[in-house]
Structure formats: C-alpha cells, structure tokens
Enzyme design. Structure first.
Site, PDB file in Angstrom:
ATOM      1  N   CYS A   1       0.867  -1.160   0.000  1.00 10.42           N
ATOM      2  CA  CYS A   1       0.000   0.000   0.000  1.00 10.42           C
ATOM      3  C   CYS A   1       0.913   1.223   0.000  1.00 10.42           C
ATOM      4  O   CYS A   1       2.047   1.137  -0.444  1.00 10.42           O
ATOM      5  CB  CYS A   1      -0.941  -0.013   1.200  1.00 10.42           C
ATOM      6  SG  CYS A   1      -0.098   0.010   2.790  1.00 10.42           S
TER       7      CYS A   1
ATOM      8  N   HIS B   1      -1.396 -16.528  26.468  1.00  9.46           N
ATOM      9  CA  HIS B   1       0.026 -16.417  26.805  1.00  9.46           C
ATOM     10  C   HIS B   1       0.352 -15.069  27.439  1.00  9.46           C
ATOM     11  O   HIS B   1       1.487 -14.840  27.872  1.00  9.46           O
ATOM     12  CB  HIS B   1       0.884 -16.592  25.554  1.00  9.46           C
ATOM     13  CG  HIS B   1       0.866 -15.405  24.646  1.00  9.46           C
ATOM     14  ND1 HIS B   1      -0.241 -15.038  23.926  1.00  9.46           N
ATOM     15  CD2 HIS B   1       1.829 -14.487  24.358  1.00  9.46           C
ATOM     16  CE1 HIS B   1       0.026 -13.964  23.232  1.00  9.46           C
ATOM     17  NE2 HIS B   1       1.268 -13.599  23.473  1.00  9.46           N
TER      18      HIS B   1
END
Length: 614
Positions: free
Chosen positions: A26, A521
């Site tokens: 982009c 986590h």
C-alpha cells in the site's frame, strides 16, 4: 538494484522465497501472506534500515516502511521471481476477507492518480478564486478535464488494477471497461441484447460492475485454457472471453453493481437525514490512528471512491482523513514542546512533520503505541474537528490531502472550504493542547522532585511508592537480557524477566484483570494505583495458539496479590522449542518517576519484585 541488500534481508527474515504466498504493497507498507509465520524473524526485520515497524494480524504480515515502499516493492517481487506489480497466488480465505483484500489491493495503485487530481483541483481553485483564471477559459477546461476524466474513466483504471490481481487478460479487461463506457451503452435507455431488454445504467458512476466483470473474465480465461488447444488459443480464446463476459456483465453485473451503488447512496442519505453523517466523520477522524495501528487504515477508500462515482463527492472520509492527519501532527507537536530531552524533541518534531505531509505511520508506531496518551490527544482534537466538519456537512469533491484543501471550494462552494479550514484548525489546536497537557501532571511532579533533590524530607512528602510481588518462583533476569527486542529495548515499558521454576503464574498486584489474550500467553492488569502491568509468558508463544496454557481467571475480575492467574506447561513450551521466560513490564512506565526492578531476591515470590515510584 537500489534496494537489493534490503530486499535480500527481508526475504531471508520472512523465511525465504518458499515461505511467501503473496506480497502486495500500500502507500507505506509491504503486506505479506506467509505459509508459516513461525519462520519469520520479526525483531531482525524491525532492526533493518528503512523499516519503521512490523504489524502482524490475521489478515497479513505487514512491514511498515514509509513512502519509499513504492520503489522497494518492484525490486522485491522481481527477486521473488515474479513479474513487477504481479501477485503471487493467495491461500483461500473467508469470503469477506477476500473481498476486502481485493478492494484494497485494486484501489491502492490508483491513489497516486487520485492525489494528482486532488492537487490539480486545488491549484485550479486558487487561480479561479484569485481571478487569474476564468472557469470558462480553455486553459481551465483542459486542466479540469484531468479531474473529470479520472472519475468518468474510473472503470478503466479499476480494470487495469484488478486484471493484474485476478489473472485476467489485461487488454481484454480494458476493452470490457471501454465497451460499457461507450456512448452506445453508458446511460442509454431502450437497449436490448438477443431481444432481451437491458436496464439503463450509468457505468461511469460505478466501478463495481467492472470489478466483478474482470473477476468473471479471469474465470472464463482459465476455463478456455483447459479446453481450447494451444494452437488455437491465441485466436479463439479472446473471442470467446469477450462473447461471454460482455453479455453477462450487461445482464447481471451491471444491475448488481448499480444496486450496490444505489444502496450505499441511500444508506448515506438515510444517515444524513436521521442521525447525521457527523457521527461517522467524527468517529473515523478520531479513530484513524487505531485503524492504522491495526493495518486497516485504508478500509474506507473503496467507500470513498464509490461516493465520488455515485454522488460526485465524498460526504465522510476524505476530510476526516485530513482532520485525523493534522491531529496526529498536532499531538506530536504538543509532545515536542513539552519534552525536555533534546533527542525526544527531535523525534517528536520529525514525526509531527511526517504527519503534516500525510504519512502518520512513523508517529503511530514510533510514539502512539509506546506512549499511548497521544491516542487520547487525537481522540479529543480530531473528534471535535470531525464533529464540526460533519455538522457543517463538509464535502470532498476529489481525493486529496492537506495541501489540496482548495479543491473543497468545488464550483464556488466557499462555505464548504471555510468550514473545512475551521475543522482543521480545531483539530490541530485541540490535539496540540491535549498532547501538551497530558504530560503536565507527571511533569510537574518531576519538576518538584528536581527542585527539591537536596531536601530529602520534602521529597518523601511528594513521592509515594507501590511494591509489586513476583508473579512466579524463578530466577530473575534483567529486562535487557530478555531475548525479545520489543521488551529488552524498553519499548513496551520497564520491567523484568523470570526463568520459571513452577507452573502457576500469580498476580503481582491488587487490581483488575483488564485483558487476557485469546492465546492465553499474556495477561493485562491494572492496579488500584493505576499501574498497568503486562505479564507475557514465553517468547513468541502466541504461535502455540493456547497450547499448554490454562486460564484460571476471567477479564474484569478483581484480584489480590498472589491470586492464581494462569497454569502453564513450561515443559511443553520448551519441547516445542520456545523460550519460557516470563516477562513482566509496566506498560505505562512513562507515567511514573521511576521503575526499580529488584534482581537480588531470587526465587522468593513474597519479597519486593518491582518498586514503582508514584
């Protein structure tokens, strides 16, 4: 090749050519679709020259570079072994993601042309307002035709860009777009094909039929290759593709595209007539830095293009984008004025200027993510500026940046221009003041301590402290020695690591569970004093997708020091080849006078672990 060394390193660190499924770009970043993200060396990529940051989400793996990406990309795809500006085959995704990706990847290459048109419109507005050029002069009409041509022939631009991404024959795609835009078809009533009447459709006002038509053309082309002998393919394949694609586009895709376009227009008009477009303008302007951080900053471009095609103007997004950019610039200017350190002043000044130029990624990834309070400054400044622009019904007549604001005059629509300028000023001033003031409470405290550093008794009255306990038994490691640059550099805050000797992770503070990551986590907590703590178990363990982790608490729950949070199978983590180090950081470290880790009390969970000077 100017960027050969950089691209060789990028290819190496993303896991080699064989690990790349797709790569596009982009305005500021390379977007990779990778086969196995566990092979990627993200931290090494972040250390590369010209790389600003890395954003990894469910859609793609994104390497943020800046405006030079347009020059880097062609060399990269060449080194990957494909032709320039060509996509590698993408893995199958769900239909919504595929459509959004297609829209973004198709329109992004057209943005430079849209930018050029916006700036030309601004220059013409300056000349006509000053009386140097008449709107009826040949010179004006010639240059104004650049603007009108872009949007009239937008389907041709879409056809070119889409054909390269959908494996459709390029020149046949152009021919399809030119055909439906021809005077004998575009907007003509009473047409029929094979005796079947065709609806009247303004193909110059919508790009959707061509986008669907090119996709269908690619499917037809692949089918003809299967059944037409090689010796006859050159002659008959183009003929069959056009004979099938043109009627289907006229009968099916034209009406579908027209309905979608009309639906968007009706929805926008409904919102404007009921709750008002001001809500969308304000929310988009205020939230744009968040969208950029998530890699979704350009999601509104297809909608904006659709507005230009159907309404002739954009009532929401272009001016909201400009207002958001100037708010980022203002927030960083406020930080620059407040900063005392010379390097900080230079950094904030640089990213502020970058935002002024329309490139906000350096500010978002270099400052907003780290300090977080600038997000609030933009919410205030851009939110108020966007609210004003929305209430005044500001319209963008072309796609442009801050330097093309004169194009908002349109055809002598001076009030539209004045309202935009006021909105920009509100956004800039508001975010600048907010950015400056957001540092005042802690800065005053620092100044007080500096002035009384030779008076210990007075300092004791000003400074309070909070003591955290260790979340798990283990051997303590200084943050600098943690094998993850995002933590070891202090970019995410000050703290400490622990090599765990047990399986239960406990709360180091008394407060609230703010968030538990889906992969379990990592846990975010906020203490009663406002200290924001991140407990991150292991390095890169997000790729385990929760394997070996058991959550013992829920978000929103209140916990005390020592309450169990997680049960972790550290042996499994080690077997899978991951570093089990438990990392604890104060993510709002900049809000406090000092963060003091205690490396002396090893393996003792009850002793002082980290002391925060409030």
């Amino acid at each position: 090749m100017k960027y050969k060394e950089l691209n060789e390193q990028i290819i190496q660190y993303v896991g080699g050519k064989q690990n790349v499924e797709a790569v596009v770009h982009c305005m500021t970043r390379l977007r990779f679709t990778l086969k196995d993200r566990s092979l990627v060396k993200t931290e090494e990529i972040k250390e590369l020259d010209k790389v600003i940051d890395v954003v990894s989400n469910n859609i793609s793996y994104q390497i943020v570079i800046g405006t030079e990406v347009a020059e880097i990309y062609p060399e990269l795809v060449s080194m990957l072994g494909v032709e320039n500006d060509t996509k590698l085959d993408k893995p199958r995704q769900n239909i919504v993601k595929r459509i959004l990706d297609l829209l973004s990847e198709t329109i992004t290459p057209i943005l430079p042309a849209m930018m050029a048109v916006g700036l030309i419109s601004a220059v013409l507005s300056i000349f006509t307002v000053s009386g140097l050029l008449s709107t009826e002069s040949s010179t004006f009409l010639i240059f104004d035709s650049i603007r009108t041509s872009l949007f009239y022939f937008l389907s041709v631009f879409i056809a070119v860009s889409a054909a390269k991404r959908l494996d459709a024959p390029l020149y046949l795609a152009i021919l399809l777009a030119a055909t439906v835009l021809s005077p004998s078809i575009n907007g003509v009533e009473g047409l029929s094909l094979f005796g079947i009447p065709l609806p009247k459709i303004e193909y110059a006002n919508t790009f959707i039929p061509i986008l669907i038509g090119v996709w269908f053309m690619g499917l037809v082309g692949k089918t003809t290759k299967k059944y037409i002998p090689k010796s006859l393919e050159y002659f008959f394949s183009p003929l069959i593709i056009m004979l099938i694609t043109v009627p289907v586009t006229l009968f099916l895709f034209g009406p579908i595209g027209s309905l979608i376009n009309d639906g968007i227009s009706i929805l926008v008009q409904f919102l404007m007539d009921t709750i008002g477009s001001w809500i969308v303008v304000a929310l988009y302007a205020a939230g744009l830095p968040f969208l950029i951080m998530l890699g979704a900053g350009n999601f509104a471009i297809p909608l904006s293009v659709s507005f230009f095609s159907s309404l002739g103007y954009d009532p929401v997004f272009v001016h909201a984008y400009i207002i958001a950019d100037i708010a980022v610039c203002g927030a960083m200017l406020g930080y620059m004025l407040k900063a005392k350190d010379k390097k900080q002043k230079q950094f904030f000044g640089t990213v502020s200027f970058s935002a002024l130029m329309g490139v906000t990624e350096p500010a978002v990834f270099g400052a907003f993510v780290k300090y977080r309070r600038p997000f609030i400054a933009v919410l205030i400044g851009a939110g108020i500026g966007g609210l004003f622009a929305g209430l005044m019904n500001v319209k963008a007549y072309t796609f442009t940046t801050l330097f093309g604001v004169m194009s908002f005059i349109g055809e002598s629509d001076y009030s539209n221009f004045y309202y935009l300028v006021i909105a920009i000023v509100i956004s800039f001033v508001g975010s600048s003041i907010a950015g400056y003031l957001l540092w005042i409470p802690r800065s005053i405290l620092v100044d007080n301590v500096e002035k009384t550093e030779n008076q210990p008794k007075k300092i004791e009255k000003v400074v309070n402290k909070a003591v955290m306990v260790s979340p798990i038994h283990g051997n303590r490691v200084s943050l600098e020695n943690v094998k993850d640059n995002a933590f070891s550099t202090g970019a995410l805050g000050k703290g400490m690591g622990i090599n765990p000797l047990e399986s239960i992770v406990k709360s180091p503070i008394e407060g609230e569970i703010v968030t538990i990551f889906p992969t379990k986590h990592a846990i975010g907590l906020r203490s009663t004093e406002g200290i924001e703590v991140l407990i991150h178990v292991g390095i890169d363990t997000v790729s385990l997708n929760g394997l070996g982790f058991e959550s013992l608490i829920e978000p929103g729950k209140y916990v005390k020091m020592g309450d169990p949070l997680l049960k972790v199978d550290f042996e499994l983590i080690k077997e899978k080849g991951f570093d089990p180090t438990v990392i604890i950081v104060i993510t709002n470290s900049q809000d406090y006078l000092e963060i003091i880790p205690n490396l002396d009390e090893e393996q003792d969970i009850d002793k002082g672990f980290i002391t925060v000077i409030l």
